[in-house]
Motif scaffolding. Structure first.
Motif, mmCIF file in Angstrom:
data_model
loop_
_atom_site.group_PDB
_atom_site.id
_atom_site.type_symbol
_atom_site.label_atom_id
_atom_site.label_comp_id
_atom_site.label_asym_id
_atom_site.label_seq_id
_atom_site.Cartn_x
_atom_site.Cartn_y
_atom_site.Cartn_z
ATOM 1 N N THR A 167 0.830 -1.204 0.000
ATOM 2 C CA THR A 167 0.000 0.000 0.000
ATOM 3 C C THR A 167 0.865 1.255 0.000
ATOM 4 N N VAL A 168 0.305 2.287 -0.586
ATOM 5 C CA VAL A 168 0.921 3.615 -0.580
ATOM 6 C C VAL A 168 -0.133 4.608 -0.126
ATOM 7 N N VAL A 169 0.237 5.477 0.782
ATOM 8 C CA VAL A 169 -0.675 6.515 1.260
ATOM 9 C C VAL A 169 -0.275 7.862 0.674
ATOM 10 N N TRP A 170 -1.270 8.558 0.137
ATOM 11 C CA TRP A 170 -1.082 9.943 -0.307
ATOM 12 C C TRP A 170 -1.474 10.844 0.860
ATOM 13 N N LEU A 171 -0.512 11.499 1.463
ATOM 14 C CA LEU A 171 -0.786 12.499 2.494
ATOM 15 C C LEU A 171 -0.959 13.830 1.783
ATOM 16 N N SER A 172 -2.203 14.123 1.442
ATOM 17 C CA SER A 172 -2.460 15.288 0.592
ATOM 18 C C SER A 172 -3.968 15.441 0.375
ATOM 19 N N PRO A 173 -4.444 16.701 0.297
ATOM 20 C CA PRO A 173 -3.718 17.942 0.556
ATOM 21 C C PRO A 173 -3.858 18.357 2.014
ATOM 22 N N GLY A 199 4.811 2.726 1.188
ATOM 23 C CA GLY A 199 5.323 4.046 0.831
ATOM 24 C C GLY A 199 4.359 5.153 1.163
ATOM 25 N N ILE A 200 4.877 6.372 1.198
ATOM 26 C CA ILE A 200 4.065 7.569 1.436
ATOM 27 C C ILE A 200 4.380 8.590 0.352
ATOM 28 N N MET A 201 3.322 9.093 -0.264
ATOM 29 C CA MET A 201 3.438 10.138 -1.278
ATOM 30 C C MET A 201 2.995 11.459 -0.647
ATOM 31 N N CYS A 202 3.870 12.436 -0.673
ATOM 32 C CA CYS A 202 3.520 13.755 -0.141
ATOM 33 C C CYS A 202 4.203 14.822 -0.991
ATOM 34 N N PHE A 203 3.410 15.673 -1.606
ATOM 35 C CA PHE A 203 3.933 16.709 -2.486
ATOM 36 C C PHE A 203 4.295 17.984 -1.729
ATOM 37 N N GLY A 204 4.102 17.961 -0.432
ATOM 38 C CA GLY A 204 4.345 19.151 0.367
ATOM 39 C C GLY A 204 3.130 19.444 1.224
ATOM 40 N N HIS A 261 11.027 3.901 10.154
ATOM 41 C CA HIS A 261 10.155 2.740 9.993
ATOM 42 C C HIS A 261 10.293 2.078 8.614
ATOM 43 N N SER A 262 11.338 2.427 7.895
ATOM 44 C CA SER A 262 11.635 1.816 6.580
ATOM 45 C C SER A 262 10.460 1.932 5.617
ATOM 46 N N ILE A 263 9.908 3.125 5.514
ATOM 47 C CA ILE A 263 8.816 3.412 4.587
ATOM 48 C C ILE A 263 9.376 4.195 3.401
ATOM 49 N N LEU A 264 9.065 3.766 2.211
ATOM 50 C CA LEU A 264 9.529 4.464 1.013
ATOM 51 C C LEU A 264 8.927 5.859 0.966
ATOM 52 N N VAL A 265 9.740 6.864 0.678
ATOM 53 C CA VAL A 265 9.275 8.241 0.647
ATOM 54 C C VAL A 265 10.013 8.998 -0.447
ATOM 55 N N GLY A 266 9.447 10.110 -0.864
ATOM 56 C CA GLY A 266 10.004 10.884 -1.973
ATOM 57 C C GLY A 266 9.164 10.639 -3.203
ATOM 58 N N VAL A 267 8.662 11.703 -3.799
ATOM 59 C CA VAL A 267 7.732 11.572 -4.923
ATOM 60 C C VAL A 267 8.324 10.736 -6.052
ATOM 61 N N ASP A 268 9.553 11.027 -6.446
ATOM 62 C CA ASP A 268 10.182 10.281 -7.544
ATOM 63 C C ASP A 268 10.359 8.810 -7.180
ATOM 64 N N ASN A 269 10.763 8.548 -5.943
ATOM 65 C CA ASN A 269 10.963 7.171 -5.509
ATOM 66 C C ASN A 269 9.665 6.377 -5.529
ATOM 67 N N VAL A 270 8.602 6.992 -5.029
ATOM 68 C CA VAL A 270 7.318 6.282 -4.962
ATOM 69 C C VAL A 270 6.747 6.071 -6.358
ATOM 70 N N PHE A 271 6.826 7.096 -7.210
ATOM 71 C CA PHE A 271 6.329 6.933 -8.569
ATOM 72 C C PHE A 271 7.108 5.845 -9.309
ATOM 73 N N SER A 272 8.408 5.784 -9.093
ATOM 74 C CA SER A 272 9.220 4.757 -9.718
ATOM 75 C C SER A 272 8.750 3.369 -9.289
ATOM 76 N N TYR A 273 8.453 3.222 -8.019
ATOM 77 C CA TYR A 273 7.941 1.947 -7.511
ATOM 78 C C TYR A 273 6.578 1.616 -8.117
ATOM 79 N N LEU A 274 5.692 2.597 -8.180
ATOM 80 C CA LEU A 274 4.343 2.367 -8.706
ATOM 81 C C LEU A 274 4.371 1.968 -10.173
ATOM 82 N N ASN A 275 5.341 2.482 -10.901
ATOM 83 C CA ASN A 275 5.406 2.227 -12.341
ATOM 84 C C ASN A 275 6.226 0.998 -12.711
ATOM 85 N N SER A 276 6.833 0.375 -11.715
ATOM 86 C CA SER A 276 7.726 -0.761 -11.966
ATOM 87 C C SER A 276 6.942 -2.069 -11.966
ATOM 88 N N TYR A 277 6.883 -2.700 -13.130
ATOM 89 C CA TYR A 277 6.138 -3.955 -13.278
ATOM 90 C C TYR A 277 6.971 -5.140 -12.797
#
Length: 289
Positions: A167-173, A199-204, A261-277
């Motif tokens: 799972t990935v959580v978008w903390l936004s807005p 992972g956590i997606m947060c644009f700010g 807590h070893s959670i993936l973070v960073g927009v580029d990092n999370v998007f890379s994970y989401l797009n990786s088949y």
């Protein structure tokens, strides 16, 4: 709601929206923006009549498997999905042809399709994404009136994790002066940690406003938060990006907790994970014969 015929379903980056418009009523929704050229009322849901058929024809022709993403512009589990089952039909097709899935929602209706999500994840990769904005259930019902509560979404994330689905959580807005407090942010992070999100997606810390969604947002501020609109106009004018004064402090907390807590973070990092088949059925072992 109304139906419309379309000629294609997947974007060049393999994203799809089965519906156009939304019934969740979130006061901050960027999808209301005029730049998306929606020709109908936002709450009059447009259904891509032939979405499942288009998706199947597209996936049949693809020479290389990939992640198929949905939920960016319209939630795949809005209310009409209960009756129409278009999202479920599309998941069946993704599962049938062995593609991966990246799906974003604010609704626990996704639990209805847990069987398909597990099947997709067994063959390739299925990532369930959910948006969290506030730990205050009363505030949630104000700024996101027709969606699953934050606690319901939290429980959904836990169920996904228990079933081996990342799972990935978008903390936004985070709306300045409304839900951008350190206390709220930390409670949401605690939810993420307890739900064992990948992972956590947060644009700010803030939100974006442009023509279309700004007018609706201000209308709702007048309705739900008296005098808040004037504060926004004075502070941000017509700015597209409305940053919270707590941005720097809360982003530091985010990165600290994610590292701890070893959670993936960073927009580029999370998007890379989401797009990786991933193809979990591939046989990479060296034959002994």
């Amino acid at each position: 709601m109304h139906y419309q015929e379309y000629k294609s379903i997947l974007s060049p980056k393999n994203g799809m929206n089965i519906y156009r418009g939304c019934s969740h009523g979130c006061i901050y929704c960027d999808s209301r923006s005029s730049c998306y050229n929606m020709k109908h009322d936002f709450c009059d849901i447009e259904i891509k009549r032939n979405a499942p058929q288009m998706l199947e024809e597209t996936l049949k022709r693809k020479r290389k498997k990939c992640m198929v993403a949905t939920g960016a512009m319209s939630d795949p589990y809005i209310h009409v999905e209960e009756e129409l089952l278009y999202t479920r039909k599309c998941l069946e097709i993704i599962d049938k042809y062995g593609f991966g899935l990246s799906i974003l929602t604010k609704s626990n209706r996704i639990l209805r399709d847990l069987d398909l999500l597990k099947s997709i994840n067994k063959k390739s990769k299925c990532v369930v994404q959910m948006t969290l904005t506030t730990s205050d259930e009363n505030l949630c019902s104000t700024i996101e009136p027709n969606v699953s509560t934050t606690k319901e979404r939290f429980e959904t994330l836990k169920i996904m994790s228990e079933n081996g689905i990342p799972t990935v959580v978008w903390l936004s807005p985070f709306l300045p002066f409304i839900n951008d407090s350190e206390e709220n942010f930390q409670r949401l992070l605690d939810y993420c940690i307890e739900a064992k999100v990948y992972g956590i997606m947060c644009f700010g810390i803030g939100l974006t406003l442009r023509e279309g969604n700004r007018e609706y947002f201000y209308e709702k501020l007048d309705e739900c938060f008296p005098y808040m609109k004037q504060k926004y106009i004075k502070t941000f004018g017509n700015s597209y990006e409305c940053h919270s004064d707590n941005h720097s402090k809360l982003m530091k907390i985010l990165y600290y907790e994610c590292k701890k807590h070893s959670i993936l973070v960073g927009v580029d990092n999370v998007f890379s994970y989401l797009n990786s088949y991933e193809d979990k059925n591939s046989n990479d072992q060296i034959s002994l014969f």
